[in-house]
Design an enzyme around this catalytic site. Structure first.
Site, PDB file in Angstrom:
ATOM      1  N   GLN A  16      16.659  -1.181  -6.577  1.00 15.86           N
ATOM      2  CA  GLN A  16      17.132  -0.290  -7.651  1.00 15.86           C
ATOM      3  C   GLN A  16      18.373   0.529  -7.345  1.00 15.86           C
ATOM      4  O   GLN A  16      19.296   0.577  -8.163  1.00 15.86           O
ATOM      5  CB  GLN A  16      16.002   0.658  -8.068  1.00 15.86           C
ATOM      6  CG  GLN A  16      16.356   1.539  -9.249  1.00 15.86           C
ATOM      7  CD  GLN A  16      15.247   2.469  -9.695  1.00 15.86           C
ATOM      8  OE1 GLN A  16      15.474   3.383 -10.473  1.00 15.86           O
ATOM      9  NE2 GLN A  16      14.041   2.258  -9.214  1.00 15.86           N
ATOM     10  N   GLU A 138      11.790   5.572  -3.635  1.00 17.10           N
ATOM     11  CA  GLU A 138      12.019   6.599  -4.657  1.00 17.10           C
ATOM     12  C   GLU A 138      11.242   7.881  -4.400  1.00 17.10           C
ATOM     13  O   GLU A 138      11.811   8.970  -4.287  1.00 17.10           O
ATOM     14  CB  GLU A 138      11.660   6.027  -6.036  1.00 17.10           C
ATOM     15  CG  GLU A 138      11.629   7.045  -7.162  1.00 17.10           C
ATOM     16  CD  GLU A 138      12.985   7.655  -7.447  1.00 17.10           C
ATOM     17  OE1 GLU A 138      13.058   8.883  -7.640  1.00 17.10           O
ATOM     18  OE2 GLU A 138      13.978   6.912  -7.480  1.00 17.10           O
ATOM     19  N   GLY A 246      17.009  27.808 -15.860  1.00 10.26           N
ATOM     20  CA  GLY A 246      18.280  28.483 -16.068  1.00 10.26           C
ATOM     21  C   GLY A 246      18.179  29.977 -16.280  1.00 10.26           C
ATOM     22  O   GLY A 246      19.168  30.622 -16.635  1.00 10.26           O
ATOM     23  N   GLY A 247      17.001  30.539 -16.084  1.00 16.61           N
ATOM     24  CA  GLY A 247      16.846  31.976 -16.257  1.00 16.61           C
ATOM     25  C   GLY A 247      16.412  32.391 -17.649  1.00 16.61           C
ATOM     26  O   GLY A 247      16.037  33.536 -17.876  1.00 16.61           O
TER      27      GLY A 247
END
Length: 423
Positions: A16, A138, A246-247
């Site tokens: 992959q 993975e 992101g807050g």
């Protein structure tokens, strides 16, 4: 003209991570020649087979727009053919175990002697250091790169994500490295080595968690749900459930039909600028002026209550209805889309993000298209090659061998059984 037209890639990748890289380059117009072992090829030809006698979706969805040549690199004639390919190609891409190319006689020093302009690009599990010889898949990359320890709920075990951020994510990084090296070669005339390590690729995608690790020294991470719940923080960044990274406080909430539909959910963010509209939408207008709810700091210890009230509202609406009602108000929401819904999405098909491809042995199937759109170089997705389908074509058109030489090479066992390219 395609963006990478005229660039020739010698593709020694499998499974992959590497095929993701070379497929992206092929979508942009590079001539990708996939080198496969005679009679065997990429292991994914026969992994997770759903149509007997046909290449698996695992192989077809990672090898579009390429040509396949069967070549025995251990055969002396095969080594001669490979040397010619190195002379004719711009980039060699590989994701072998460390040292494999050196044992074949085609390590970096040997490649440079054959073609000083050659760019040699590699995917490895770890970068240089004590783990550089370890085999990585993975989920190992997700764990070693910091993703698993920060995914899941605070009272549960680490979790890996279904997104292939270790394999496909690293393949995307390698493609960027290759294009950058090609650009630099225009100035210097020299090739160079390009390395993309899977651990580094996963960590790069976890940068906000590394950010939060450093913020911990200044005190609790107040935007994490556990702060409002009074759960102490430890020395490392905890799992944050479905909190926004992101807050801005965000959660996955139930929508109408959740009892029977496992994907009847929406992601809802209580962005500060949208707070008054959220209050009106869910029937809590008094929260707009209440000192205990009016500001983001005041709301931090009440997030469970707030999202509980929002969820009471979302449970009366379908997930797409929630989106239709919130988007005009600039309230950030997004439906949880199942793979079935994505496969059937007409918008994704119209943009070439989802593509239907016809294959000579398995028939029509869906695949992902190029996620990057160039206005002057549209990507066309063509089917993956059959094993060795282009062996004779590459020997003749790329390396200039005559019919007599091609049959001599075939008789030596250097290549697989010759076949004409399928229509």
């Amino acid at each position: 003209m395609k963006a990478l037209e005229g660039v020739r890639i010698l593709d020694f990748t499998h499974v992959q991570s590497g095929p993701t890289c070379t497929q992206l380059l092929a979508w942009f117009g590079a001539d990708v020649i996939k080198v496969e072992r005679p009679g065997v090829g990429d292991a994914t030809h026969n992994q997770l087979v759903d149509v007997p006698g046909a290449d698996s979706l695992y192989f077809t969805m990672l090898n579009h727009n390429k040509r396949s040549i069967e070549l025995n690199s251990k055969n002396e004639t095969g080594k001669q053919v490979l040397t010619r390919l190195v002379e004719e190609c711009d980039v060699l891409v590989e994701n072998f175990a460390p040292g494999a190319l050196d044992r074949m006689g085609f390590g970096w020093e040997a490649i440079q002697k054959i073609n000083p302009r050659m760019i040699m690009a590699s995917v490895k599990g770890f970068g240089p250091g004590k783990y550089e010889d370890c085999k990585v898949y993975e989920n190992v990359a997700q764990c070693a790169g910091g993703a698993a320890s920060t995914t899941g709920f605070v009272d549960g075990p680490p979790l890996v994500t279904g997104a292939q951020i270790g394999d496909s994510g690293t393949g995307l990084n390698l493609a960027l490295g290759i294009v950058t090296a090609l650009f630099q070669r225009e100035k210097t005339g020299r090739g160079q080595k390009v390395l993309a390590a899977m651990q580094a690729g996963v960590l790069n995608l976890c940068r906000v968690k590394l950010r939060d690790q450093q913020r911990l020294s200044a005190g609790p991470l107040t935007e994490y749900s556990q702060h409002g719940e009074g759960i102490p923080f430890g020395e490392a960044v905890p799992r944050a459930g479905n909190d926004s990274g992101g807050g801005q406080p965000g959660r996955i909430l139930k929508c109408k039909g959740w009892e029977t539909d496992p994907d009847a959910y929406t992601y809802f963010i209580t962005q500060a600028a949208a707070w008054p509209k959220i209050c009106d939408l869910i029937g809590k207008p008094e929260w707009k002026e209440d000192p205990g709810y009016a500001t983001p700091p005041a709301r931090l210890d009440k997030l469970n209550e707030i999202f509980g009230e929002i969820e009471k509202w979302t449970m009366t609406k379908g997930k797409f209805e929630v989106m239709d009602l919130c988007n005009p108000l600039d309230i950030p929401v997004g439906p949880i889309l199942s793979m079935k819904e994505i496969a059937e999405d007409e918008g994704l098909r119209a943009t070439g993000t989802i593509v239907e491809v016809d294959h000579p042995t398995r028939g029509k199937y869906l695949t992902v298209g190029n996620p990057i759109k160039l206005s002057d170089s549209p990507s066309e997705v063509t089917r993956s090659p059959l094993l060795g389908e282009h062996t004779e074509e590459v020997l003749r058109d790329v390396l200039g061998y005559s019919d007599e030489e091609i049959h001599r090479i075939a008789a030596s066992g250097a290549v697989g059984e010759l076949q004409k390219a399928a229509e």
